[in-house]
Scaffold this active site. Sequence first.
Site, short mmCIF file in Angstrom:
data_model
loop_
_atom_site.label_atom_id
_atom_site.label_comp_id
_atom_site.label_asym_id
_atom_site.label_seq_id
_atom_site.Cartn_x
_atom_site.Cartn_y
_atom_site.Cartn_z
N THR A 1 0.80 -1.22 0.00
CA THR A 1 0.00 0.00 0.00
C THR A 1 0.84 1.28 0.00
O THR A 1 1.97 1.30 0.52
CB THR A 1 -0.91 -0.01 1.25
OG1 THR A 1 -1.55 1.26 1.38
CG2 THR A 1 -0.12 -0.25 2.53
N TYR B 1 -2.52 -0.10 10.68
CA TYR B 1 -2.61 -0.72 9.34
C TYR B 1 -1.31 -0.48 8.58
O TYR B 1 -0.70 -1.41 8.03
CB TYR B 1 -3.81 -0.16 8.58
CG TYR B 1 -3.84 -0.55 7.11
CD1 TYR B 1 -4.21 -1.83 6.71
CD2 TYR B 1 -3.47 0.37 6.12
CE1 TYR B 1 -4.23 -2.19 5.36
CE2 TYR B 1 -3.48 0.02 4.77
CZ TYR B 1 -3.86 -1.27 4.40
OH TYR B 1 -3.87 -1.62 3.07
N1 LIG Z 1 -8.55 -1.43 -0.80
C1 LIG Z 1 -7.68 -0.44 -0.91
O1 LIG Z 1 -8.05 0.72 -1.13
C2 LIG Z 1 -6.20 -0.72 -0.83
C3 LIG Z 1 -5.31 0.36 -0.89
C4 LIG Z 1 -3.94 0.11 -0.85
C5 LIG Z 1 -3.47 -1.18 -0.73
N2 LIG Z 1 -4.36 -2.21 -0.64
C6 LIG Z 1 -3.81 -3.57 -0.50
O2 LIG Z 1 -4.22 -4.31 -1.63
C7 LIG Z 1 -4.35 -5.69 -1.28
C8 LIG Z 1 -5.70 -6.18 -1.78
O3 LIG Z 1 -6.73 -5.54 -1.04
P1 LIG Z 1 -8.17 -5.27 -1.68
O4 LIG Z 1 -8.16 -3.90 -2.18
O5 LIG Z 1 -8.51 -6.38 -2.60
O6 LIG Z 1 -9.04 -5.29 -0.36
P2 LIG Z 1 -10.22 -6.27 0.09
O7 LIG Z 1 -11.28 -6.25 -0.95
O8 LIG Z 1 -10.55 -5.86 1.48
O9 LIG Z 1 -9.52 -7.69 0.08
C9 LIG Z 1 -8.82 -8.24 1.16
C10 LIG Z 1 -9.25 -9.68 1.30
O10 LIG Z 1 -8.54 -10.26 2.40
C11 LIG Z 1 -9.44 -11.09 3.09
N3 LIG Z 1 -9.09 -11.30 4.49
C12 LIG Z 1 -9.15 -10.40 5.50
N4 LIG Z 1 -8.83 -11.01 6.66
C13 LIG Z 1 -8.58 -12.30 6.37
C14 LIG Z 1 -8.20 -13.43 7.14
N5 LIG Z 1 -8.03 -13.34 8.47
N6 LIG Z 1 -8.03 -14.61 6.53
C15 LIG Z 1 -8.22 -14.73 5.19
N7 LIG Z 1 -8.58 -13.70 4.40
C16 LIG Z 1 -8.75 -12.49 4.98
C17 LIG Z 1 -10.78 -10.39 3.00
O11 LIG Z 1 -11.80 -11.32 3.25
P3 LIG Z 1 -13.34 -10.90 3.28
O12 LIG Z 1 -13.71 -10.66 1.86
O13 LIG Z 1 -13.99 -12.11 3.87
O14 LIG Z 1 -13.43 -9.68 4.12
C18 LIG Z 1 -10.75 -9.83 1.59
O15 LIG Z 1 -11.34 -10.73 0.68
C19 LIG Z 1 -4.15 -5.76 0.23
O16 LIG Z 1 -2.82 -6.12 0.48
C20 LIG Z 1 -4.36 -4.33 0.69
O17 LIG Z 1 -3.65 -4.05 1.88
C21 LIG Z 1 -5.71 -2.01 -0.70
#
Ligand SMILES: NC(=O)c1ccc[n+]([C@@H]2O[C@H](COP(=O)([O-])OP(=O)(O)OC[C@H]3O[C@@H](n4cnc5c(N)ncnc54)[C@H](OP(=O)(O)O)[C@@H]3O)[C@@H](O)[C@H]2O)c1
Length: 298
Positions: free
Chosen positions: A112, A135
């Site tokens: 991130t 975070y």
């Molecule tokens: N979203 C953003 O704006 C953003 C910004 C910068 C970086 N990122 C990074 O990008 C990457 C992808 O994130 P994303 O955007 O796709 O967010 P997301 O939609 O929140 O995806 C994260 C996934 O991780 C799963 N997860 C959370 N806790 C878990 C656990 N204990 N065991 C197994 N799975 C778990 C969640 O499950 P559930 O679906 O069941 O909740 C979700 O499906 C991450 O590394 C995040 O830090 C995201």
Amino acid sequence: MRVAVTGANGLLGGAAVMQLRPEHEVLALGRGPARLPPGRYRWADTDLGDGVSVERALRGFGAEAVLHAGAATDVDGCERDPDLAWRVNVGGTEQVARACRALGARLVAVSTDYVFDGTAGPYGEEAIPNPRGVYARTKRCAEEAALLLAPRCAVARVAVVFSGRAGAKSTFATQVVEKLSRGEQVRAFSDQIVSPTLAEHGAEMCLELLLASDHLGVLHTSGATALDRVELARRIARRFGLEGEIVPVLTADVRLAAPRPLRVGLVTGRAAALLKAKPLPIDEAIDRFHRQWVERGR
Ligand SMILES: NC(=O)c1ccc[n+]([C@@H]2O[C@H](COP(=O)([O-])OP(=O)(O)OC[C@H]3O[C@@H](n4cnc5c(N)ncnc54)[C@H](OP(=O)(O)O)[C@@H]3O)[C@@H](O)[C@H]2O)c1
């Protein structure tokens, strides 16, 4: 090739699973049942926070390449429950990286823009991180854990991920469309400068990095344009032909559990030079978002 994706119910991980070509054997890992459309993947209900289940599933599958997109992504939730955040984000990444080391697998760990303090963005890969808040600190430690434990590792930083595909979770971008469509006003931070990343395009860049590149270390794979959230909301409204009030808000005027870095655009020139899938300019990303939205209404 045997390819595994964690966070497969998530925005980026889900997009990646759906993009993997039929020649690959795919293991999708997420907690609970799959919420993805059916496809040519096996599902593993695993918990990044339990210390064992993800590592075991990856080893049992014999993964040759792993896209690690799972994380506790609720920034304020992490601030309120730091134990969970450390367990899932750092412990979970350690599970993935240990498995990759044991299997000799290629790893791309998604991270991130929040690893930076937001005082001097936009940031290139060489800029020194200074994470603020739980975070941000857990994600920065997760980057190091991945790089230390998995020899064939790249860290792909993205920012403000959004998607218009059916079933994708609610984000700032989708809320702009929904609120303006209902005639409600949208409040947007005018002092947060970010590089929004369309999930499907971020996934494409991450998969290319995973499967067609041996780049090691950090790469910025966000969208190509850094802009503030008011401007982002205005551009979305314009593309969707929506009128309505977009109210600029200052971060300091809103009570949030976790601190927010303010100027955190990412410089993406290195990814543009390295990958065929170039970081997308924001208006192109919004065009694709608009097409996804129209598609899901059908
Ligand atoms: N979203 C953003 O704006 C953003 C910004 C910068 C970086 N990122 C990074 O990008 C990457 C992808 O994130 P994303 O955007 O796709 O967010 P997301 O939609 O929140 O995806 C994260 C996934 O991780 C799963 N997860 C959370 N806790 C878990 C656990 N204990 N065991 C197994 N799975 C778990 C969640 O499950 P559930 O679906 O069941 O909740 C979700 O499906 C991450 O590394 C995040 O830090 C995201």
